[in-house]
Design a protein around this motif. Structure first.
Motif, PDB file in Angstrom:
ATOM      1  N   GLN A   1       0.847  -1.295   0.255  1.00 18.35           N
ATOM      2  CA  GLN A   1      -0.015  -0.351  -0.042  1.00 18.35           C
ATOM      3  C   GLN A   1       0.309   1.184  -0.078  1.00 18.35           C
ATOM      4  N   ILE A   2       2.296   0.797   0.572  1.00 21.07           N
ATOM      5  CA  ILE A   2       3.083   2.942   0.898  1.00 21.07           C
ATOM      6  C   ILE A   2       3.012   2.773   0.069  1.00 21.07           C
ATOM      7  N   GLY A   3       4.108   1.518  -0.801  1.00 22.05           N
ATOM      8  CA  GLY A   3       4.839   2.025  -2.206  1.00 22.05           C
ATOM      9  C   GLY A   3       3.956   1.848  -3.011  1.00 22.05           C
TER      10      GLY A   3
ATOM     11  N   LEU B   1       8.175   7.294   6.657  1.00 20.72           N
ATOM     12  CA  LEU B   1       9.281   6.803   8.306  1.00 20.72           C
ATOM     13  C   LEU B   1       8.460   8.358   7.921  1.00 20.72           C
ATOM     14  N   PHE B   2       7.452   9.333   7.850  1.00 20.76           N
ATOM     15  CA  PHE B   2       7.029  10.409   8.233  1.00 20.76           C
ATOM     16  C   PHE B   2       7.312  11.244  10.154  1.00 20.76           C
ATOM     17  N   SER B   3       5.728  10.631  10.402  1.00 22.23           N
ATOM     18  CA  SER B   3       5.578  10.931  12.185  1.00 22.23           C
ATOM     19  C   SER B   3       6.853  10.307  13.633  1.00 22.23           C
TER      20      SER B   3
ATOM     21  N   ALA C   1       6.164  15.619  16.740  1.00 16.05           N
ATOM     22  CA  ALA C   1       5.802  16.042  15.035  1.00 16.05           C
ATOM     23  C   ALA C   1       5.076  14.922  14.607  1.00 16.05           C
ATOM     24  N   GLY C   2       3.505  15.349  14.881  1.00 12.76           N
ATOM     25  CA  GLY C   2       2.645  14.092  13.811  1.00 12.76           C
ATOM     26  C   GLY C   2       1.418  14.943  13.203  1.00 12.76           C
ATOM     27  N   SER C   3       0.443  15.521  13.434  1.00  8.22           N
ATOM     28  CA  SER C   3      -0.473  16.512  13.325  1.00  8.22           C
ATOM     29  C   SER C   3       0.468  17.839  12.664  1.00  8.22           C
ATOM     30  N   ASP C   4       1.524  18.440  13.322  1.00  6.01           N
ATOM     31  CA  ASP C   4       2.697  19.188  13.435  1.00  6.01           C
ATOM     32  C   ASP C   4       3.464  19.033  12.327  1.00  6.01           C
TER      33      ASP C   4
ATOM     34  N   TRP D   1       5.193   5.418  15.111  1.00  6.46           N
ATOM     35  CA  TRP D   1       3.940   5.047  14.235  1.00  6.46           C
ATOM     36  C   TRP D   1       4.546   4.505  12.917  1.00  6.46           C
ATOM     37  N   THR D   2       5.786   3.589  12.514  1.00  5.13           N
ATOM     38  CA  THR D   2       6.173   3.892  11.384  1.00  5.13           C
ATOM     39  C   THR D   2       5.236   1.991  10.850  1.00  5.13           C
ATOM     40  N   SER D   3       4.275   2.048  10.152  1.00  6.47           N
ATOM     41  CA  SER D   3       3.689   1.044   9.127  1.00  6.47           C
ATOM     42  C   SER D   3       4.036  -0.133   9.007  1.00  6.47           C
ATOM     43  N   GLY D   4       4.356  -1.633   8.865  1.00 13.16           N
ATOM     44  CA  GLY D   4       5.879  -1.964   7.689  1.00 13.16           C
ATOM     45  C   GLY D   4       7.141  -2.058   8.497  1.00 13.16           C
TER      46      GLY D   4
ATOM     47  N   LEU E   1     -11.420  -3.237  17.714  1.00  8.33           N
ATOM     48  CA  LEU E   1     -10.595  -2.828  18.805  1.00  8.33           C
ATOM     49  C   LEU E   1      -9.129  -2.048  17.959  1.00  8.33           C
ATOM     50  N   PHE E   2      -9.179  -2.077  16.286  1.00  6.72           N
ATOM     51  CA  PHE E   2      -8.336  -1.125  15.746  1.00  6.72           C
ATOM     52  C   PHE E   2      -9.395   0.036  15.428  1.00  6.72           C
ATOM     53  N   SER E   3     -10.520  -0.230  15.376  1.00  5.19           N
ATOM     54  CA  SER E   3     -11.330   0.844  15.390  1.00  5.19           C
ATOM     55  C   SER E   3     -10.824   2.740  15.282  1.00  5.19           C
TER      56      SER E   3
ATOM     57  N   ILE F   1      -7.107   8.219  13.841  1.00  7.06           N
ATOM     58  CA  ILE F   1      -6.104   8.907  14.186  1.00  7.06           C
ATOM     59  C   ILE F   1      -4.612   9.105  12.383  1.00  7.06           C
ATOM     60  N   GLY F   2      -4.706   7.645  12.333  1.00  4.12           N
ATOM     61  CA  GLY F   2      -3.732   7.675  10.712  1.00  4.12           C
ATOM     62  C   GLY F   2      -4.713   8.531   9.871  1.00  4.12           C
ATOM     63  N   GLY F   3      -3.390   8.475   9.073  1.00  2.00           N
ATOM     64  CA  GLY F   3      -2.903   9.743   8.074  1.00  2.00           C
ATOM     65  C   GLY F   3      -3.714  11.014   8.245  1.00  2.00           C
ATOM     66  N   GLY F   4      -3.764  11.281   9.756  1.00  2.00           N
ATOM     67  CA  GLY F   4      -4.280  12.580   9.817  1.00  2.00           C
ATOM     68  C   GLY F   4      -5.670  12.014  10.688  1.00  2.00           C
TER      69      GLY F   4
ATOM     70  N   GLU G   1      -9.231  15.587  13.279  1.00  2.00           N
ATOM     71  CA  GLU G   1     -10.131  17.138  13.770  1.00  2.00           C
ATOM     72  C   GLU G   1      -8.674  17.646  12.414  1.00  2.00           C
ATOM     73  N   VAL G   2      -7.834  17.283  12.054  1.00  2.00           N
ATOM     74  CA  VAL G   2      -6.796  17.934  10.787  1.00  2.00           C
ATOM     75  C   VAL G   2      -7.519  17.524   9.793  1.00  2.00           C
ATOM     76  N   GLN G   3      -8.709  16.585   9.510  1.00  2.00           N
ATOM     77  CA  GLN G   3      -9.534  16.796   8.411  1.00  2.00           C
ATOM     78  C   GLN G   3     -10.677  17.618   8.098  1.00  2.00           C
TER      79      GLN G   3
ATOM     80  N   ARG H   1       0.873  25.682   8.245  1.00  4.09           N
ATOM     81  CA  ARG H   1       0.345  24.195   7.298  1.00  4.09           C
ATOM     82  C   ARG H   1       0.449  23.164   7.713  1.00  4.09           C
ATOM     83  N   ILE H   2      -0.488  23.382   8.792  1.00  4.16           N
ATOM     84  CA  ILE H   2      -0.432  21.546   9.377  1.00  4.16           C
ATOM     85  C   ILE H   2      -0.333  20.599   8.404  1.00  4.16           C
ATOM     86  N   ARG H   3      -0.027  19.238   8.698  1.00  2.00           N
ATOM     87  CA  ARG H   3      -0.070  18.203   7.784  1.00  2.00           C
ATOM     88  C   ARG H   3      -0.457  18.207   5.941  1.00  2.00           C
ATOM     89  N   ARG H   4      -0.653  19.543   5.613  1.00  2.00           N
ATOM     90  CA  ARG H   4      -1.147  19.317   4.314  1.00  2.00           C
ATOM     91  C   ARG H   4      -0.664  20.339   3.725  1.00  2.00           C
TER      92      ARG H   4
HETATM   93  C1  FAD Z   1      -2.535   2.909  12.465  1.00  2.00           C
HETATM   94  C2  FAD Z   1      -1.761   4.176  12.063  1.00  2.00           C
HETATM   95  C3  FAD Z   1      -1.036   3.486  11.488  1.00  2.00           C
HETATM   96  C4  FAD Z   1      -0.029   5.065  11.221  1.00  2.00           C
HETATM   97  N1  FAD Z   1       1.263   4.420  10.312  1.00  2.00           N
HETATM   98  C5  FAD Z   1       1.698   5.320   9.845  1.00  2.00           C
HETATM   99  C6  FAD Z   1       3.375   5.278   8.888  1.00  2.00           C
HETATM  100  O1  FAD Z   1       3.566   4.296   8.178  1.00  2.00           O
HETATM  101  N2  FAD Z   1       3.944   6.059   9.409  1.00  2.00           N
HETATM  102  C7  FAD Z   1       3.736   7.131   9.841  1.00  2.00           C
HETATM  103  O2  FAD Z   1       4.684   8.766   9.739  1.00  2.00           O
HETATM  104  N3  FAD Z   1       2.807   7.837  11.047  1.00  2.00           N
HETATM  105  C8  FAD Z   1       2.045   7.008  11.041  1.00  2.00           C
HETATM  106  N4  FAD Z   1       1.084   7.051  11.925  1.00  2.00           N
HETATM  107  C9  FAD Z   1       0.813   8.063  12.602  1.00  2.00           C
HETATM  108  C10 FAD Z   1      -0.135   9.507  11.819  1.00  2.00           C
HETATM  109  O3  FAD Z   1       0.361   9.849  10.787  1.00  2.00           O
HETATM  110  C11 FAD Z   1      -0.073  10.359  13.463  1.00  2.00           C
HETATM  111  O4  FAD Z   1      -1.044   9.452  14.608  1.00  2.00           O
HETATM  112  C12 FAD Z   1      -0.825  10.858  13.420  1.00  2.00           C
HETATM  113  O5  FAD Z   1      -0.983  12.221  11.891  1.00  2.00           O
HETATM  114  C13 FAD Z   1      -0.960  11.763  14.536  1.00  2.00           C
HETATM  115  O6  FAD Z   1       0.144  12.482  14.847  1.00  2.00           O
HETATM  116  P1  FAD Z   1      -0.177  12.406  16.565  1.00  2.00           P
HETATM  117  O7  FAD Z   1      -0.303  11.005  16.768  1.00  2.00           O
HETATM  118  O8  FAD Z   1       1.470  12.680  16.583  1.00  2.00           O
HETATM  119  O9  FAD Z   1      -0.672  13.031  17.029  1.00  2.00           O
HETATM  120  P2  FAD Z   1      -1.181  14.797  17.634  1.00  2.00           P
HETATM  121  O10 FAD Z   1      -0.596  15.359  16.365  1.00  2.00           O
HETATM  122  O11 FAD Z   1       0.206  15.077  18.300  1.00  2.00           O
HETATM  123  O12 FAD Z   1      -1.985  15.365  17.871  1.00  2.00           O
HETATM  124  C14 FAD Z   1      -3.003  15.215  19.151  1.00  2.00           C
HETATM  125  C15 FAD Z   1      -4.743  15.342  19.469  1.00  2.00           C
HETATM  126  O13 FAD Z   1      -4.280  16.489  18.610  1.00  2.00           O
HETATM  127  C16 FAD Z   1      -5.475  17.075  17.909  1.00  2.00           C
HETATM  128  N5  FAD Z   1      -5.003  18.182  17.139  1.00  2.00           N
HETATM  129  C17 FAD Z   1      -3.206  17.968  16.406  1.00  2.00           C
HETATM  130  N6  FAD Z   1      -3.108  19.393  16.145  1.00  2.00           N
HETATM  131  C18 FAD Z   1      -4.339  20.114  15.998  1.00  2.00           C
HETATM  132  C19 FAD Z   1      -5.032  21.026  15.470  1.00  2.00           C
HETATM  133  N7  FAD Z   1      -4.069  21.646  13.933  1.00  2.00           N
HETATM  134  N8  FAD Z   1      -6.905  20.927  15.181  1.00  2.00           N
HETATM  135  C20 FAD Z   1      -7.103  20.414  16.378  1.00  2.00           C
HETATM  136  N9  FAD Z   1      -6.743  19.672  16.560  1.00  2.00           N
HETATM  137  C21 FAD Z   1      -5.266  19.160  16.408  1.00  2.00           C
HETATM  138  C22 FAD Z   1      -5.739  15.862  16.804  1.00  2.00           C
HETATM  139  O14 FAD Z   1      -6.603  16.089  16.106  1.00  2.00           O
HETATM  140  C23 FAD Z   1      -5.794  14.759  18.077  1.00  2.00           C
HETATM  141  O15 FAD Z   1      -6.383  14.394  18.189  1.00  2.00           O
HETATM  142  C24 FAD Z   1       0.235   6.298  11.773  1.00  2.00           C
HETATM  143  C25 FAD Z   1      -1.606   5.915  12.433  1.00  2.00           C
HETATM  144  C26 FAD Z   1      -1.699   4.853  12.989  1.00  2.00           C
HETATM  145  C27 FAD Z   1      -2.416   5.432  13.659  1.00  2.00           C
END
Ligand code: FAD
Length: 384
Positions: free
Chosen positions: A72-74, A108-110, A114-117, A140-143, A341-343, A348-351, A354-356, A381-384
């Motif tokens: 999928q990621i490839g 290798l992003f998160s 640094a997740g949403s930001d 959180w690096t899947s695979g 359990l996974f839902s 969270i994943g893929g943004g 809240e970010v969506q 310019r959070i995660r976009r």
């Molecule tokens: C099953 C799964 C697989 C994943 N696989 C990968 C992967 O292969 N590679 C990879 O790089 N990452 C992966 N991730 C990580 C995923 O991309 C991050 O978990 C996600 O982007 C959120 O980042 P965070 O966990 O640091 O949460 P945070 O960014 O710390 O967010 C914490 C909370 O704050 C809220 N929040 C943050 N910013 C805002 C804002 N501006 N406005 C309102 N609310 C906000 C969020 O919505 C959330 O509720 C995976 C995650 C999951 C669950």
């Protein structure tokens, strides 16, 4: 509403059937070389297929019970980014094995901070002659434990505004200095990992695009991730649908509890709305129109819907639902208890959810951007 596809004598359809006659159980390599893994990609990796042609190929492969390679990621995220900005040598080296499923990729992003930001990432890539030296941590690096390559974003210039000092690299996962440590989630599954980089040397030839211009490429990857994670089915396109749950209830003689019935009807309706949104997006693509806001709305709706369908399946199990393996009405298909359990991961994943919503508010509804204190600029310019 349904799409009516060209009939049995369509030459594109006949082309797929002729291929399947010659290759009744095609390997990933055969599918990739025929252009059937990502038909919309240009030749030689795809067929430059328009949406209608893609739908025909999908239908013929489905009918023959042929599955594309699972990478999928490839295929979904790394490939399109390399196609967009890779050098001819990178395309030649990486795209065909990736399409064939012979080389698996991870993202290798998160990072821990640094997740949403995502642009706040701290992993460094220091230039040292013909190499970058990578130091830092991803999470959180899947695979990562299965992958041969990763798409890596790292900071090459910490002195400039955060979005401007990031570089996009291809990282062989067997490079010296990489440690992959498993994270087991609450389903009991080991799908994601922590990845540590201790002075990992990557050749400059592994850079995709220009130095310090990696953020715009990360956005290409994230755009593909959102589309890829918003398919039909409740677990990012891989799980059962609300209609499957209703069917299960029917087979077991129905449900008389009024609140559960109401929730079932609601889930079914939401599932239909999502199906129609998906069809509308496909229909727009077939007609050559841009996808419109439906594409981004769909992930936001589908993730919450997936959680509700899985919770509802658990609630339909009654007191037995407290047992880990229980599925509705004592049905033993483990997909339901796994899905429950996974839902929570869906929103969270893929943004995150809240970010969506931020993306929809700003891009589709034209509402003002939120202030970003960290960037020192007025707009985030959070995660976009
Ligand atoms: C099953 C799964 C697989 C994943 N696989 C990968 C992967 O292969 N590679 C990879 O790089 N990452 C992966 N991730 C990580 C995923 O991309 C991050 O978990 C996600 O982007 C959120 O980042 P965070 O966990 O640091 O949460 P945070 O960014 O710390 O967010 C914490 C909370 O704050 C809220 N929040 C943050 N910013 C805002 C804002 N501006 N406005 C309102 N609310 C906000 C969020 O919505 C959330 O509720 C995976 C995650 C999951 C669950």
């Amino acid at each position: 509403m349904d799409l009516i596809l060209p009939g049995e004598d369509d030459p594109r359809r006949l082309g797929v059937r002729a291929f399947l006659e010659d290759h009744p159980t095609p390997t990933g390599r055969q599918l990739a070389e025929a252009g059937y893994v990502a038909p919309h990609w240009p030749r030689p990796w795809g067929l430059g297929a328009d949406p209608l042609h893609q739908l025909l190929i999908d239908e013929e492969l489905r009918r023959a019970g042929v599955r594309r390679p699972d990478n999928q990621i490839g295929i979904g995220w790394a490939g399109p980014t390399i196609l967009h900005a890779g050098t001819p040598a990178q395309k030649e080296r990486y795209l065909m094995p990736l399409l064939a499923g012979e080389e698996i990729w991870c993202q290798l992003f998160s990072e821990p901070s640094a997740g949403s930001d995502l642009a706040s990432l701290a992993t460094r890539a220091l230039r040292d002659g013909d190499d970058y030296v990578i130091r830092g941590q991803k999470v959180w690096t899947s695979g990562a434990h299965l992958a041969q390559f990763g798409i890596l974003i790292a900071r090459t210039d910490p002195e400039v505004p955060k979005h401007d000092g990031i570089t996009y690299l291809i990282c062989p996962m067997d490079s010296q200095g990489i440690t992959v440590r498993p994270i087991v989630d609450m389903t009991g599954m080991h799908s994601f990992n922590e990845v540590f980089f201790d002075d990992v040397h990557l050749p400059v030839a592994n850079r995709v695009g220009e130095e310090n211009r990696g953020w715009s490429l990360a956005k290409v990857t994230l755009g593909n991730e959102r589309v890829s994670l918003s398919g039909a089915g409740t677990i990012w396109g891989r799980g059962p649908t609300a209609a499957d749950l209703v069917e299960l209830v029917r087979q077991q003689g129905g449900c008389t509890e009024p609140l559960l019935r109401q929730r079932l009807a609601g889930a079914y309706i939401d599932g239909e709305v999502l199906r129609l949104l998906r069809l509308r997006t496909v229909a727009a693509a077939v007609a050559g129109r841009p996808p419109g806001p439906e594409a981004s709305v769909r992930k936001a709706l589908a993730d919450a819907h997936g959680k509700e369908v899985m919770r509802l399946a658990k609630d339909l199990s009654g007191a037995a639902g407290m047992l880990a393996e229980a599925a509705p009405f004592g049905v033993t298909d483990p997909v339901w208890s796994f899905g429950f359990l996974f839902s929570p991961a869906l929103t969270i994943g893929g943004g995150t959810a809240e970010v969506q919503r931020n993306i929809i508010a700003e891009r589709s509804l034209g509402l003002p951007h939120e202030p970003d204190r960290d960037a020192g600029t007025p707009w985030s310019r959070i995660r976009r």
